[in-house]
Design a protein around this motif. Structure first.
Motif, short mmCIF file in Angstrom:
data_model
loop_
_atom_site.label_atom_id
_atom_site.label_comp_id
_atom_site.label_asym_id
_atom_site.label_seq_id
_atom_site.Cartn_x
_atom_site.Cartn_y
_atom_site.Cartn_z
N ASN A 1 -48.55 -76.10 46.27
CA ASN A 1 -49.34 -76.83 45.10
C ASN A 1 -48.62 -77.67 44.24
O ASN A 1 -48.35 -77.41 43.15
CB ASN A 1 -49.83 -75.55 44.17
CG ASN A 1 -50.60 -74.57 44.97
OD1 ASN A 1 -51.92 -74.45 45.02
ND2 ASN A 1 -50.02 -73.19 45.52
N ASP B 1 -49.82 -78.31 40.81
CA ASP B 1 -50.49 -77.39 39.96
C ASP B 1 -49.69 -76.39 39.72
O ASP B 1 -49.57 -75.44 40.48
CB ASP B 1 -52.00 -77.33 40.58
CG ASP B 1 -52.73 -76.13 39.83
OD1 ASP B 1 -52.14 -75.88 38.42
OD2 ASP B 1 -53.93 -75.99 39.84
N ALA C 1 -51.05 -72.89 39.28
CA ALA C 1 -51.86 -72.19 40.54
C ALA C 1 -50.86 -71.59 41.37
O ALA C 1 -50.70 -70.61 41.91
CB ALA C 1 -52.67 -73.13 41.39
N ALA C 2 -49.55 -72.36 41.46
CA ALA C 2 -48.40 -72.06 42.39
C ALA C 2 -48.00 -70.49 41.80
O ALA C 2 -47.61 -69.62 42.58
CB ALA C 2 -47.36 -72.95 42.33
#
Length: 369
Positions: free
Chosen positions: A267, A270, A273-274
């Protein structure tokens, strides 16, 4: 190409490029690492032809196949094969048994002005060769195992040696409840094929003793081949030792620092999100051993982990993770490994820290050469 082991050995020892013309669903279940899937028929087309074969026989099935893969569809697939052949003129093509599909692709390539060899016997014969190769290596190459407590760096020993098979590396899993990576594990057949090719190359290099990490039968979702696993149950062990502090630091690197890096690589744009994926991995890994920890111990370690995750997300500092790692080693992993060592004590032929273990194993390898 003749259907014999010398031919197959040459293909795999030299990483010869291969065109696999089977349907994608066949390829996904198992293939060879140096192959690319450029199918004669897509899955739906293959299914229709198979149904026709069952209902009306081979002649009708072949006719349907030509009607499904004709005109622009045929031209596009021939172009894809030609592009690969141009990039890899030294390669081969194959289908499942080296029969109609690979013969047809070979014929169409010839009509386009290119003579390209196929593997007689196809995937099935090559797969049989690799299974036999791995079984023979297990039986003839006197395995010796690297054992030790969690976090002692057994994988580091394996990767430092020229005569080792990296089971966890090929399984893409570290073999524990926290062992998965951000990327998926290979299919079982792919795992076995890669191990077999590794073993083939070791034997071709004159290796007569293979070093492996002491593993259970299952590494994540991958099962060790039965012959190899049985030989490992009787093999001598070297026992790797390290300080508790070093082990905590190594696990912190593996399960926290490196795993967040893996999710961040997936990711790159992002970070939120990671970190969320990393957090899910860590908490889920602990949840999977809830029953073995017991409710009270799980609650204690989960609270330490959640606190560490909050601190890491806020400041980037990972030091607080040492708390749950220390607890996990003390109350879960270490008691298991102490029990295992007692059961395997008669098989331990050498013990020491990493440098001593590597030196001893290299000396054994030189003596075997």
């Amino acid at each position: 190409m003749r259907d014999n082991t010398d031919d197959f050995r040459s293909l795999f020892l030299n990483d010869v490029p291969l065109i696999d013309v089977r349907a994608p669903v066949e390829y996904s279940k198992g293939a060879f690492p140096q192959s690319v899937n450029l199918p004669l028929m897509q899955d739906v087309e293959r299914q229709k032809v198979g149904t026709m074969y069952k209902q009306q026989g081979q002649e009708a099935a072949i006719a349907l196949g030509h009607s499904l893969v004709g005109g622009k569809v045929k031209a596009a697939r021939v172009d894809a094969w030609l592009e690969h052949v141009k990039a890899h003129p030294d390669g081969y093509l194959y289908c499942f048994r080296g029969g109609l599909r690979s013969q047809l692709v070979q014929q169409w390539l010839a009509e386009a002005g290119v003579q390209y060899p196929r593997v007689v016997g196809g995937y099935k014969a090559m797969r049989r060769f690799l299974i036999d190769t791995l079984d023979a290596a297990a039986l003839e190459c006197s395995p010796i195992l690297v054992a030790g407590m969690t976090g002692t760096g057994k994988t580091e020993v394996i990767t430092a040696l020229e005569n080792s098979l990296d089971l966890e590396g090929r399984a893409n899993h570290r073999g524990s409840s926290f062992g998965r990576h951000a990327t998926p594990q290979p299919a079982q057949i792919d795992f076995e094929n890669r191990l077999a090719i590794d073993a083939l190359k070791l034997r071709a290099a004159g290796v007569t003793q293979i070093v492996l990490e002491d593993e259970g039968r299952i590494v994540g979702s991958c099962s060790l081949p039965l012959t190899l696993y049985r030989q490992m149950q009787e093999a001598p062990l070297v026992w790797l030792e390290d300080s508790f502090e070093n082990r905590v630091t190594r696990i912190l690197g593996d399960y926290v620092v490196d795993m967040l890096a893996e999710y961040s690589a997936q990711n790159p744009d992002d970070a939120e999100a990671a970190f969320s994926a990393f957090e899910t991995y860590l908490l889920g890994s602990l949840q999977r051993i809830y029953k073995r920890l017991g409710g009270d111990r799980y609650s204690e370690l989960n609270a330490l982990m959640e606190t560490a995750l909050v601190e890491q997300k806020r400041t980037g500092d990972v030091h607080a993770h040492r708390g749950w790692i220390e607890g996990l080693l003390t109350h879960y992993y270490d008691p298991m490994y102490i029990y295992q060592r007692e059961n395997k004590r008669a098989r331990v032929v050498f013990s020491g820290e990493q440098a001593a273990i590597i030196g001893w194993l290299r000396d054994q390898h030189q003596r075997q050469a």
